[in-house]
Design a protein around this motif. Structure first.
Motif, PDB file in Angstrom:
ATOM      1  N   PHE A 188       0.694  -1.330   0.006  1.00 37.89           N
ATOM      2  CA  PHE A 188       0.221  -0.111  -0.069  1.00 37.89           C
ATOM      3  C   PHE A 188       0.920   1.106  -0.142  1.00 37.89           C
ATOM      4  N   PRO A 189       1.457   1.673  -1.204  1.00 39.54           N
ATOM      5  CA  PRO A 189       2.413   2.754  -1.202  1.00 39.54           C
ATOM      6  C   PRO A 189       1.615   3.899  -0.757  1.00 39.54           C
ATOM      7  N   GLY A 190       2.524   4.663   0.050  1.00 40.92           N
ATOM      8  CA  GLY A 190       1.788   5.830   0.683  1.00 40.92           C
ATOM      9  C   GLY A 190       0.889   5.848   1.857  1.00 40.92           C
ATOM     10  N   ALA A 191       0.630   4.344   2.472  1.00 39.08           N
ATOM     11  CA  ALA A 191      -0.082   4.360   3.737  1.00 39.08           C
ATOM     12  C   ALA A 191       0.688   4.392   4.783  1.00 39.08           C
ATOM     13  N   ALA A 192       0.323   4.634   5.864  1.00 41.14           N
ATOM     14  CA  ALA A 192       0.906   4.551   7.007  1.00 41.14           C
ATOM     15  C   ALA A 192       0.483   3.505   8.061  1.00 41.14           C
ATOM     16  N   ILE A 193       1.496   2.690   8.397  1.00 38.19           N
ATOM     17  CA  ILE A 193       1.440   1.525   9.138  1.00 38.19           C
ATOM     18  C   ILE A 193       0.840   1.941  10.705  1.00 38.19           C
ATOM     19  N   LEU A 243      -3.043  -0.628   7.974  1.00 40.98           N
ATOM     20  CA  LEU A 243      -2.515   0.340   7.207  1.00 40.98           C
ATOM     21  C   LEU A 243      -3.556   1.470   6.952  1.00 40.98           C
ATOM     22  N   GLN A 244      -3.205   2.751   7.192  1.00 38.63           N
ATOM     23  CA  GLN A 244      -4.090   3.769   6.860  1.00 38.63           C
ATOM     24  C   GLN A 244      -3.743   4.558   5.838  1.00 38.63           C
ATOM     25  N   GLN A 245      -4.730   4.391   4.485  1.00 39.91           N
ATOM     26  CA  GLN A 245      -4.538   5.297   3.400  1.00 39.91           C
ATOM     27  C   GLN A 245      -4.559   6.652   3.349  1.00 39.91           C
ATOM     28  N   PRO A 246      -4.095   7.556   2.653  1.00 39.36           N
ATOM     29  CA  PRO A 246      -4.370   9.006   2.581  1.00 39.36           C
ATOM     30  C   PRO A 246      -5.886   9.103   2.453  1.00 39.36           C
ATOM     31  N   GLY A 247      -6.502   9.927   3.342  1.00 36.41           N
ATOM     32  CA  GLY A 247      -7.794  10.171   3.009  1.00 36.41           C
ATOM     33  C   GLY A 247      -8.844   9.598   4.023  1.00 36.41           C
ATOM     34  N   GLN A 264     -10.111   1.141   0.217  1.00 38.68           N
ATOM     35  CA  GLN A 264     -10.553   1.744  -0.917  1.00 38.68           C
ATOM     36  C   GLN A 264     -11.231   1.266  -1.878  1.00 38.68           C
ATOM     37  N   SER A 265     -11.083  -0.237  -2.191  1.00 36.48           N
ATOM     38  CA  SER A 265     -11.693  -0.564  -3.271  1.00 36.48           C
ATOM     39  C   SER A 265     -13.142  -1.383  -2.885  1.00 36.48           C
ATOM     40  N   LEU A 266     -13.491  -1.244  -1.679  1.00 36.73           N
ATOM     41  CA  LEU A 266     -14.677  -1.856  -1.262  1.00 36.73           C
ATOM     42  C   LEU A 266     -15.828  -0.966  -1.501  1.00 36.73           C
ATOM     43  N   PRO A 267     -16.999  -1.492  -1.889  1.00 40.78           N
ATOM     44  CA  PRO A 267     -18.121  -0.629  -2.290  1.00 40.78           C
ATOM     45  C   PRO A 267     -18.495   0.392  -1.074  1.00 40.78           C
ATOM     46  N   TRP A 268     -19.021   1.522  -1.601  1.00 36.99           N
ATOM     47  CA  TRP A 268     -19.199   2.678  -0.802  1.00 36.99           C
ATOM     48  C   TRP A 268     -19.939   2.377   0.717  1.00 36.99           C
ATOM     49  N   HIS A 269     -20.879   1.542   0.720  1.00 34.73           N
ATOM     50  CA  HIS A 269     -21.477   1.143   1.678  1.00 34.73           C
ATOM     51  C   HIS A 269     -20.764   0.254   3.039  1.00 34.73           C
ATOM     52  N   GLU A 270     -19.528  -0.382   2.292  1.00 34.22           N
ATOM     53  CA  GLU A 270     -18.629  -1.007   3.092  1.00 34.22           C
ATOM     54  C   GLU A 270     -17.929  -0.098   3.946  1.00 34.22           C
ATOM     55  N   ARG A 271     -17.322   1.042   3.009  1.00 32.70           N
ATOM     56  CA  ARG A 271     -16.647   1.884   3.701  1.00 32.70           C
ATOM     57  C   ARG A 271     -17.249   2.845   4.590  1.00 32.70           C
ATOM     58  N   PHE A 299      -9.793  10.961  14.991  1.00 33.19           N
ATOM     59  CA  PHE A 299      -8.979  11.447  13.687  1.00 33.19           C
ATOM     60  C   PHE A 299      -8.691  12.888  13.822  1.00 33.19           C
ATOM     61  N   ASP A 300      -7.850  13.318  13.209  1.00 35.59           N
ATOM     62  CA  ASP A 300      -7.000  14.634  13.217  1.00 35.59           C
ATOM     63  C   ASP A 300      -7.967  15.736  12.896  1.00 35.59           C
ATOM     64  N   ASN A 301      -9.080  16.014  13.582  1.00 35.01           N
ATOM     65  CA  ASN A 301      -9.725  17.367  13.184  1.00 35.01           C
ATOM     66  C   ASN A 301     -10.427  17.846  14.206  1.00 35.01           C
TER      67      ASN A 301
END
Length: 358
Positions: free
Chosen positions: A246-251, A268-272, A298-305, A318-320
């Motif tokens: 997962f390039p760019g993801a954080a472990i 891992l957490q992908q950007p976004g 991120q490849s899962l259907p919207w309802h799974e995400r 999360f950082d907000n």
């Protein structure tokens, strides 16, 4: 119909008022849970920039100290929170610093923030308390809908403001209605996500499984590397391979191989993405190093995400800062309307019969 909805809302709200007061107030405090830990444990405040090598060293140190069979998961330290949280067998937990040294260890709710979490999540009653909170949240969804529906015919009263102008029943009801309509959407979000967290397996069966195709999960075997052999499943190469998958993801987390599982499961957490625990998973067999599974959130259907976002949305993990302030304010306002509603209900019962809730 409106009369029935008002009656259901009044009696149901009065029944759940004290529970909602407790859960909403503790929830507002728990938004700042990590900030409290950062305040009381100096090691959480050090400057730290995670690297694959440092995370592997932390994991190896933890595994050496506790033993793989006593370990379940580690949530890694980050630049914002420089402590790793280790989940052990028998409801034991520990915080480790950026070198893998144990700085705190406890069992169950043996820390103040854990006691607060247990009170919010399980009412200190383990699975029984979890069920009570979950069913109460379901009931509150219905009461919220009823309350919004009964507000509409009286919407002109919103100009009276959120603070009661006096102790009379009509003033308490007016402030309760007005504040309730302001907090309705964030409260609904908290209730729905809370139900999912209270009943994860049942929610998944109801909301996700009917929408999953017959070939669901086949993609989890795609885009695997072909590396294997002695040493390739050790922590450093395993984390390096997960990062490469997962390039760019954080472990963010890792589950340990032990008697229960032969795999190291790296999250891992992908950007976004919101979840701090890492919803993208890589399974690497510890002894021979085979990469068995790769789950791309991120490849899962919207309802799974959307389902997977329930945890960070409910906990504000999360950082907000704006979202944390919103959920804190929401929790405090729900506690406020719980008090107003209960006071108005009790006083209406003591008033003349024609003023009683109907």
């Amino acid at each position: 119909m409106m009369r029935l909805l008002r009656t259901v809302h009044a009696w149901g709200g009065a029944t759940l008022a004290l529970l909602m007061l407790l859960v909403s107030f503790t929830g507002a405090l728990l938004v700042w849970r990590l900030d409290y830990v950062r305040l009381v444990i100096p090691e959480a405040r050090v400057q730290y920039q995670p690297t694959v090598e440092s995370l592997a060293a932390i994991t190896q140190s933890v595994e050496t100290h506790f033993g793989a069979d006593n370990l379940r998961q580690i949530d890694y330290p980050t630049a914002a929170f420089a402590l790793g949280r280790v989940t052990l067998a028998d409801s034991q937990y520990a915080y480790v610093d950026v070198h893998g040294k144990v700085v705190a260890q406890w069992k169950g709710n043996g820390r103040w923030e854990e006691l607060l979490y247990d009170l919010h999540h399980r009412l200190l009653l383990e699975n029984l308390g979890l069920a009570i909170v979950g069913y109460a949240a379901l009931a509150m969804i219905l009461l919220l809908v009823a309350g919004v529906a009964t507000f509409w015919p009286m919407r002109k009263g919103f100009r009276a403001g959120l603070w009661p102008k006096g102790a009379a029943v009509r003033h308490l009801r007016s402030a309760h209605r007005n504040t309730g309509i302001v907090v309705a959407l964030p409260l609904l979000l908290s209730l729905v996500t809370g139900v999912i967290l209270a009943f994860p397996e049942q929610s998944q069966r109801l909301l996700l499984e009917p929408l999953r195709p017959e070939n669901y999960g086949e993609s989890f075997g795609e885009h695997l590397d072909t590396t294997s052999g002695p040493g390739t499943g050790d922590w450093l190469p395993a984390l390096q391979r997960a990062a490469k998958a997962f390039p760019g993801a954080a472990i963010r987390s890792a589950q340990f191989a032990n008697l229960a599982s032969e795999n190291r499961i790296i999250g891992l957490q992908q950007p976004g993405e919101l979840s701090p625990q890492g919803l993208n998973k890589v399974y690497i067999e510890a002894r021979e190093g085979y990469m068995d599974v790769r789950i791309d959130n991120q490849s899962l259907p919207w309802h799974e995400r959307a389902f997977n976002a329930a945890y960070p949305l409910h906990t504000s993990r999360f950082d907000n800062l704006g979202y944390k302030l919103l959920m804190t304010t929401s929790g405090l306002l729900v506690a406020f309307i719980s008090v107003l509603g209960l006071l108005g209900f009790v006083r209406s019962l003591r008033s003349a019969p024609d003023q009683r809730p109907s």
